[in-house]
Design an enzyme around this catalytic site. Structure first.
Site, PDB file in Angstrom:
ATOM      1  N   ALA A 160      62.745 -15.059 100.945  1.00 19.55           N
ATOM      2  CA  ALA A 160      62.018 -14.167 100.038  1.00 19.55           C
ATOM      3  C   ALA A 160      60.750 -14.854  99.555  1.00 19.55           C
ATOM      4  O   ALA A 160      60.682 -16.077  99.443  1.00 19.55           O
ATOM      5  CB  ALA A 160      62.905 -13.795  98.862  1.00 19.55           C
ATOM      6  N   GLY A 161      59.736 -14.066  99.279  1.00 18.62           N
ATOM      7  CA  GLY A 161      58.473 -14.625  98.822  1.00 18.62           C
ATOM      8  C   GLY A 161      57.487 -13.528  98.508  1.00 18.62           C
ATOM      9  O   GLY A 161      57.875 -12.427  98.092  1.00 18.62           O
ATOM     10  N   ARG A 219      43.328 -13.289 107.213  1.00 19.33           N
ATOM     11  CA  ARG A 219      43.424 -11.837 107.364  1.00 19.33           C
ATOM     12  C   ARG A 219      44.658 -11.308 106.646  1.00 19.33           C
ATOM     13  O   ARG A 219      45.758 -11.781 106.845  1.00 19.33           O
ATOM     14  CB  ARG A 219      43.472 -11.460 108.849  1.00 19.33           C
ATOM     15  CG  ARG A 219      42.170 -11.686 109.593  1.00 19.33           C
ATOM     16  CD  ARG A 219      42.315 -11.402 111.074  1.00 19.33           C
ATOM     17  NE  ARG A 219      43.205 -12.363 111.728  1.00 19.33           N
ATOM     18  CZ  ARG A 219      43.562 -12.296 113.012  1.00 19.33           C
ATOM     19  NH1 ARG A 219      43.127 -11.300 113.766  1.00 19.33           N
ATOM     20  NH2 ARG A 219      44.356 -13.211 113.526  1.00 19.33           N
ATOM     21  N   GLU A 240      51.164 -18.278 114.948  1.00 16.07           N
ATOM     22  CA  GLU A 240      50.095 -19.144 114.467  1.00 16.07           C
ATOM     23  C   GLU A 240      50.720 -20.411 113.897  1.00 16.07           C
ATOM     24  O   GLU A 240      51.695 -20.379 113.161  1.00 16.07           O
ATOM     25  CB  GLU A 240      49.245 -18.413 113.422  1.00 16.07           C
ATOM     26  CG  GLU A 240      48.489 -17.241 114.025  1.00 16.07           C
ATOM     27  CD  GLU A 240      47.365 -16.730 113.141  1.00 16.07           C
ATOM     28  OE1 GLU A 240      46.663 -17.556 112.528  1.00 16.07           O
ATOM     29  OE2 GLU A 240      47.203 -15.503 113.063  1.00 16.07           O
ATOM     30  N   CYS A 263      48.561  -9.747 112.596  1.00 15.78           N
ATOM     31  CA  CYS A 263      49.493  -9.082 113.506  1.00 15.78           C
ATOM     32  C   CYS A 263      50.459  -8.143 112.798  1.00 15.78           C
ATOM     33  O   CYS A 263      50.366  -6.928 112.948  1.00 15.78           O
ATOM     34  CB  CYS A 263      50.270 -10.121 114.313  1.00 15.78           C
ATOM     35  SG  CYS A 263      49.259 -11.022 115.501  1.00 15.78           S
ATOM     36  N   ASN A 295      57.619  -7.322 116.395  1.00 16.95           N
ATOM     37  CA  ASN A 295      56.959  -7.450 115.098  1.00 16.95           C
ATOM     38  C   ASN A 295      57.562  -6.512 114.066  1.00 16.95           C
ATOM     39  O   ASN A 295      57.681  -6.868 112.886  1.00 16.95           O
ATOM     40  CB  ASN A 295      55.460  -7.196 115.242  1.00 16.95           C
ATOM     41  CG  ASN A 295      54.712  -8.420 115.741  1.00 16.95           C
ATOM     42  OD1 ASN A 295      55.289  -9.505 115.859  1.00 16.95           O
ATOM     43  ND2 ASN A 295      53.442  -8.263 116.045  1.00 16.95           N
ATOM     44  N   LYS A 299      56.252  -6.299 122.207  1.00 22.81           N
ATOM     45  CA  LYS A 299      55.623  -7.013 121.103  1.00 22.81           C
ATOM     46  C   LYS A 299      55.658  -6.181 119.828  1.00 22.81           C
ATOM     47  O   LYS A 299      55.936  -6.699 118.734  1.00 22.81           O
ATOM     48  CB  LYS A 299      54.175  -7.359 121.469  1.00 22.81           C
ATOM     49  CG  LYS A 299      53.375  -8.029 120.353  1.00 22.81           C
ATOM     50  CD  LYS A 299      53.952  -9.393 119.982  1.00 22.81           C
ATOM     51  CE  LYS A 299      53.185 -10.048 118.826  1.00 22.81           C
ATOM     52  NZ  LYS A 299      51.815 -10.430 119.164  1.00 22.81           N
ATOM     53  N   LYS A 335      49.632 -18.108 106.084  1.00 23.74           N
ATOM     54  CA  LYS A 335      50.778 -18.971 106.359  1.00 23.74           C
ATOM     55  C   LYS A 335      50.273 -20.392 106.517  1.00 23.74           C
ATOM     56  O   LYS A 335      49.072 -20.609 106.738  1.00 23.74           O
ATOM     57  CB  LYS A 335      51.517 -18.521 107.629  1.00 23.74           C
ATOM     58  CG  LYS A 335      50.708 -18.648 108.910  1.00 23.74           C
ATOM     59  CD  LYS A 335      51.507 -18.238 110.140  1.00 23.74           C
ATOM     60  CE  LYS A 335      52.615 -19.232 110.449  1.00 23.74           C
ATOM     61  NZ  LYS A 335      53.286 -18.919 111.738  1.00 23.74           N
TER      62      LYS A 335
END
EC number: 1.1.1.22
Length: 434
Positions: free
Chosen positions: A254-255, A332, A154, A262, A210, A206, A325
């Site tokens: 980091a966050g 979502r 995205e 997804c 992920n 996929k 993001k």
């Protein structure tokens, strides 16, 4: 060709296929969404997509319909791009939309056709669907199937479709392989590698990708927890280990963790499917990956409470970011909104601002307070939380907030600000693992 399902994946794929020179019919059963697309408008924010969509709606190369009969008459190559959300009450994927789309186009097809799945599905789905479409279609054995997983990011979806870093073709015949090579002739000519494989491997690509990305993000967040306890700096740690070519620096930021439509649901569906086929122990590590990710959200709520001196109820809190993001309006499983909701539950007066995701955020979390600008969000705030790293938030300086906030305390949930700059200006700065 047709593209069945015109949500985020389908609308992007349809517009990009038109840009590659194909005649495309998008198919969906959502009247409002179809109305917007027919006018060349996207029902969501994705940089560059609306311009591409409008260009090819105007050229006549791209149009939209709600009719499977029209789709079957129009083309004999159909991309299936519908969603696979997490099933209610389970980690498993809800396959009802995929099953319905494949059944509908197969039943409407009077002549042989190729159905190409792009959705992220549990391994074993393609073989099951091949049997289904052969059984329900008047064309019988003339119905062929291939799996061509998507790898869209995205914020970069148009680029990732027109110039992918790889094309994966899961197919059981050289004929379908050749047809799909023709579809992607331009990116292949540009040098995009093509991986041709069997159905199960194509389905797993996929999911495995992920799972790996989620693991890398949660690894550095686990290291952030260690750094916080030990007095280290996770950003310098990430730089140091990122110089190792075997590790790399990307996705080592980091966050407050990952979200979106997804990664969270895909790793949970992977765990569920692994259990169904008897290899659950192979992916038990993903349970901890998920746990680490969710811990960063509660950690952010705790950090805000500490910056407020332990008293959250009735205090004004500015939350910068709602999308999961930047460069997206997707909320979502958004860490930012989850954290805002956690503070709201503790009695905080929360004001959320996001450049693009306000409408979707308000629908998903109507109990939260929202501001129509950054200045309005921070007005009177006793603590500021930066939770989505939009460019305008990354560029913030203490001077931008002087005279607006009631308290000089900031939680940098994405480690994008300069701690020294803020501390020198008299702010109490708190990052993640710093």
């Amino acid at each position: 060709m047709t593209v069945i399902g015109t949500g985020y994946l389908g609308a992007t794929h349809a517009a990009a296929m038109a840009e590659l020179g194909h005649e495309v019919l998008g198919v969906d059963n959502n009247p409002a969404q179809l109305a917007a697309l027919r006018e060349g408008r996207t029902p969501f924010f994705e940089p560059g997509l609306e311009e591409l969509l409008a260009k090819h709606v105007a050229s006549g190369r791209l149009r939209f319909s709600d009719s499977y009969a029209e789709a079957a008459d129009f083309a004999d190559l159909h991309f299936i791009c519908v969603g696979t959300p997490q099933r209610s009450g389970s980690y498993a994927a809800d396959m009802s939309y995929v099953d319905s789309a494949f059944s509908a186009i197969a039943e409407a097809s009077q002549r042989p056709a190729l159905l190409v799945g792009k959705s992220t599905v549990p391994v074993g789905t393609a073989a099951r669907l091949q049997e289904l479409i052969t059984r329900v279609s008047p064309a019988g054995d003339g119905m062929q199937l291939a799996w061509n997983p998507e790898f869209l990011r995205e914020g970069f979806a148009v680029k990732d479709t027109l110039h992918p870093d790889r094309i994966v073709l899961g197919t059981e015949s050289s004929e379908t392989e050749q047809r799909l090579r023709e579809v992607y002739a331009r990116p292949i000519a540009e040098g995009t590698p093509v991986v041709v494989t069997d159905f199960p491997t194509a389905e797993l690509v996929k999911t495995a990708a992920n799972a790996f990305l989620a693991t890398k993000i949660s690894f550095i967040n686990a290291m952030a927890e260690v750094c916080e306890a030990a007095g280290g700096d996770v950003t310098v740690l990430a730089d140091a280990i990122g110089h190792d070519a075997r590790i790399g620096r990307r996705f080592l930021n980091a966050g407050v963790g990952f979200g979106g439509g997804c990664l969270p649901k895909d790793i949970r569906a992977f765990m569920a499917r692994a259990g169904e086929i008897g290899v659950d122990q192979a992916v038990t590590f993903l349970t901890e990956i998920d746990s680490i990710n969710l811990r960063r959200r509660t950690g952010a709520v705790d950090a805000a409470g500490e910056l407020l001196g332990g008293q959250v109820s009735g205090r004004r809190v500015a939350v910068l970011g709602a999308a999961f993001k930047p460069d997206s309006d997707d909320v979502r499983d958004s860490p930012a909104l989850d954290i805002a909701a956690g503070l709201h539950v503790h009695g905080a007066d929360v004001r959320v601002y996001d450049p693009k995701a306000m409408h979707r955020a308000a629908l998903a979390y109507p109990a939260l307070g929202y501001a129509d600008s950054l200045d309005a969000a921070v007005d009177g705030a006793e603590v500021v939380l930066l939770l989505t790293e939009w460019a305008e938030f990354r560029a913030l300086t203490p001077a931008d907030l002087d005279g607006k906030v009631a308290g000089k305390a900031i939680f940098d949930g994405r480690n994008v600000l300069d701690p020294a700059q803020w501390r020198e200006a008299g702010w109490t700065y708190r990052g993640v693992g710093r």
